[in-house]
Design an enzyme around this catalytic site. Structure first.
Site, short mmCIF file in Angstrom:
data_model
loop_
_atom_site.label_atom_id
_atom_site.label_comp_id
_atom_site.label_asym_id
_atom_site.label_seq_id
_atom_site.Cartn_x
_atom_site.Cartn_y
_atom_site.Cartn_z
N LYS A 81 126.03 21.88 16.94
CA LYS A 81 127.41 22.03 17.41
C LYS A 81 127.57 23.11 18.49
O LYS A 81 128.23 22.90 19.50
CB LYS A 81 128.29 22.39 16.21
CG LYS A 81 129.76 22.28 16.46
CD LYS A 81 130.16 20.84 16.40
CE LYS A 81 131.64 20.64 16.40
NZ LYS A 81 131.96 19.23 16.09
N GLU A 126 115.34 33.62 8.38
CA GLU A 126 116.40 32.94 9.13
C GLU A 126 117.81 33.39 8.75
O GLU A 126 118.76 33.15 9.48
CB GLU A 126 116.28 31.41 8.95
CG GLU A 126 116.61 30.86 7.57
CD GLU A 126 115.46 30.94 6.56
OE1 GLU A 126 114.53 31.73 6.80
OE2 GLU A 126 115.51 30.26 5.53
N GLY A 186 112.27 25.41 -0.45
CA GLY A 186 112.60 24.23 -1.24
C GLY A 186 112.84 24.64 -2.67
O GLY A 186 112.44 25.73 -3.08
N ASP A 241 132.82 16.69 19.97
CA ASP A 241 131.62 15.87 20.18
C ASP A 241 131.87 14.68 21.11
O ASP A 241 131.13 14.48 22.08
CB ASP A 241 131.04 15.37 18.85
CG ASP A 241 130.79 16.52 17.89
OD1 ASP A 241 130.67 17.66 18.38
OD2 ASP A 241 130.70 16.28 16.68
N GLY A 261 139.00 12.99 21.15
CA GLY A 261 139.57 14.28 21.54
C GLY A 261 138.88 15.43 20.83
O GLY A 261 139.12 16.58 21.13
N GLY A 262 138.01 15.12 19.87
CA GLY A 262 137.21 16.15 19.21
C GLY A 262 136.12 16.64 20.15
O GLY A 262 135.88 16.03 21.21
N CYS A 299 109.17 30.97 2.10
CA CYS A 299 109.49 30.83 0.67
C CYS A 299 108.63 29.74 0.03
O CYS A 299 107.43 29.91 -0.10
CB CYS A 299 110.99 30.57 0.51
SG CYS A 299 111.54 30.90 -1.17
N TYR A 300 109.22 28.60 -0.35
CA TYR A 300 108.39 27.52 -0.91
C TYR A 300 107.26 27.16 0.06
O TYR A 300 106.13 26.89 -0.34
CB TYR A 300 109.27 26.29 -1.16
CG TYR A 300 108.52 25.10 -1.72
CD1 TYR A 300 108.23 25.01 -3.08
CD2 TYR A 300 108.10 24.06 -0.89
CE1 TYR A 300 107.55 23.92 -3.60
CE2 TYR A 300 107.42 22.96 -1.39
CZ TYR A 300 107.14 22.89 -2.75
OH TYR A 300 106.47 21.81 -3.25
N HIS A 341 113.43 34.98 3.40
CA HIS A 341 114.02 34.07 4.38
C HIS A 341 114.35 34.81 5.69
O HIS A 341 115.40 35.45 5.79
CB HIS A 341 115.30 33.44 3.82
CG HIS A 341 115.01 32.44 2.75
ND1 HIS A 341 114.77 31.12 3.02
CD2 HIS A 341 114.87 32.58 1.41
CE1 HIS A 341 114.51 30.47 1.90
NE2 HIS A 341 114.56 31.34 0.91
#
Ligand code: XMP
Length: 521
Positions: free
Chosen positions: A377, A182, A59, A238, A235-236, A86-87, A180
């Protein structure tokens, strides 16, 4: 759909860090389900979720400031392992009796501010770092300094300038890292997260797409019963995956409405229709080109275009729903990044991204279904594959709701839309042929409103210029212009000016975002 299958869950408490979603994706890559919640979540809600582990994100604040976000101290009494990043690490220290100070104000920590890649030495006897090399590069970004670790904690990693890069209390399963894990710049960062999940929290790895798909289909069947579902299919990726999942669950109780506003890419409607042919759903394709172009005639202001398209879309959708009759459920392709509540509020809006799958105000349905609301996604794509959707749909690059309208600078006519469709199709074809389509995250042609002089054969031309745009990005918030090989750009340019009447010049856009945006409008 809730996490109702009793699969294990890790809770990520968001303290406003820029990498909160990345942490969640990493956990899921380790096949463990997780949810991101604001740090303001109550202790009772946390208990009800029954997490096997908790991760505190980073953060932008300093823990010693009075109004910086804090954890409810009862969280440390739950007997649940915690990893503070971190934070989040400083927060652990702050709450459990350590001391955190501004590095510049502490004589011992004056040089302990660390940003960027830092060589770090790890105590590999600690579970978090077990099986890792003793030395590695980690990605730091902290201005505060942990002057004293809390009682019960040992120092688990250090760097040349910082004696306590990581702290550990193995008995309670509490760990804090100043760096970090990640981000890709941290060597073996994923392995550390994996260790926390599997060696500390007792994860079993029960988050797989095959299971998710089976469970989601079952739950949707139970919920919908013999009711009817309506979905606006753009048509996307998702909305297509949401449609496939619902089709799998309830077949012809589902009606998908695909509104072709005349500003789709070449063959878009046919491709979408073909992809759903194997399901027994009701597919309504509305050819609304004329009415959209009529409404847009003479409009050149981008936000105005977006507004007209958004509103007209809702009118068309409304009319089609009335024809279908009573439906109990409206389905939407909302995905997890859209629903994560930020720990610290919203960012500024630059463009009003009107998602044409959006919810009309008038809706009178019993309930909204959002079957993808827990997925990122890449997980949505995986689910799409699991359901047998073709790759061209699942791997589709983002396409904005207003379509080519915001890629035709200035006013829109059918002639311009047709010209752009052809140019864009050539660009896409050549990118795919060169294998660039997997390397460039979004690419398209736009029609500038500029006309210029050229020479073709023996004659003078005064025609439009097409701009090609290609970007690499992970989140579309920032983007770099893609280094598409010159040979590919050359082929595209030659083909466009030869094959698309009305175009005599091709540009390639070499601006990143910021200061430009991805779309030209
Ligand atoms: P910008 O142009 O804002 O684009 O840098 C970032 C991403 O958002 C997409 N985009 C839109 N998507 N409706 C949408 O559904 C819109 O009005 C819209 N405008 C931009 C853009 O294609 C890119 O992926």
């Amino acid at each position: 759909m809730a996490n109702s299958s009793q699969r294990q869950l890790v809770l990520i408490l968001d303290f406003g860090g820029q990498y909160n979603q990345l942490i969640a994706r990493r956990v899921r890559e380790c096949k463990v389900y997780c949810e991101v919640k604001s740090y303001t979540i109550s202790i009772e809600e946390i208990q009800a979720m029954r997490p096997i582990g908790i991760i505190f994100t980073g953060g932008p604040n300093s823990v010693y400031l009075p109004d910086s976000p804090k954890a409810d101290p009862r969280i440390f009494q739950l007997g649940i392992p915690i990893l503070g990043i971190c934070y989040g690490c400083q927060l652990l220290a702050y709450h459990l009796g350590g001391r955190v100070v501004d590095a510049q104000e502490d004589p011992a920590g004056a040089s302990a501010r660390e940003y960027g890649k830092t060589e770090t030495l790890f105590d590999t006897s600690i579970r978090l770092f077990s099986g890792l090399p003793e030395k590695g590069v980690s990605w730091m970004s902290h201005g505060d300094y942990m002057a004293k670790a809390p009682d019960g904690f040992s120092l688990a990693a250090h760097s040349a300038v910082c004696p306590n890069v990581a702290i550990a209390d193995e008995s309670r399963g509490f760990y804090g890292v100043q760096f970090h894990p990640e981000v890709n710049h941290t060597e073996n960062g994923i392995k550390m997260i994996h260790n926390f999940l599997y060696q500390v929290c007792g994860a079993v790895g029960d988050w797989t797409m095959e299971d998710y798909c089976k469970i989601a289909v079952r739950e949707l069947r139970e919920k919908i019963g013999d009711g009817r579902v309506l979905l606006a299919l753009s048509g996307g990726v998702d909305s297509s995956v949401a449609a496939a999942l619902l089709a799998e669950a309830v077949g012809n109780q589902l009606t998908c409405v695909f509104v072709d506003h005349g500003l789709m890419r070449k063959n878009e409607g046919d491709e979408v229709e073909a992809a759903f042919a194997k399901w027994n759903l009701n597919f309504v394709r509305v050819d609304a080109e004329t009415r959209f172009l009529l409404k847009l005639a003479g409009v050149d202001e981008p936000e105005h275009k977006r507004k007209i398209i958004g509103e007209e879309f809702i009118r068309v959708f409304e009319e089609e729903s009335k024809k279908i009759g009573r439906v109990e459920y409206l389905a939407q392709g909302t995905i997890y990044p859209d629903v994560i509540e930020s720990g610290l509020g919203d960012a500024a809006v630059i463009k009003s991204h009107h998602n044409v799958g959006g919810l009309p105000d008038y809706v009178d349905f019993k309930e909204i279904l959002e079957p993808l609301r827990l997925l990122f996604k890449d997980e949505v794509r995986e689910l799409g594959r699991e359901l047998g959707l073709p790759d061209y749909l699942v791997m589709r690059q983002p396409f904005p709701g207003p379509g080519l309208a915001i890629r035709i600078i200035g006013d829109i006519t059918k002639e311009k839309a047709d010209m752009l469709r052809e140019a864009d199709a050539i660009f896409r074809e050549e990118m795919a042929a060169a294998g660039q389509d997997r390397l460039v995250n979004q690419y398209f042609a736009a029609l500038t409103n500029m006309r210029s002089v050229g020479v073709m054969g023996d004659g003078r031309t005064y025609d439009y210029a097409v701009a090609l745009r290609g970007v690499t990005t992970s989140d579309f918030m920032t983007a770099d212009w893609a280094r598409i090989p010159y040979e590919v750009l050359d082929r595209v340019s030659v083909r466009i000016v030869n094959e698309v009447p009305g175009v005599n010049r091709v540009f390639y856009d070499i601006t990143s975002k910021p200061p430009a945006t991805v779309e030209l409008e």
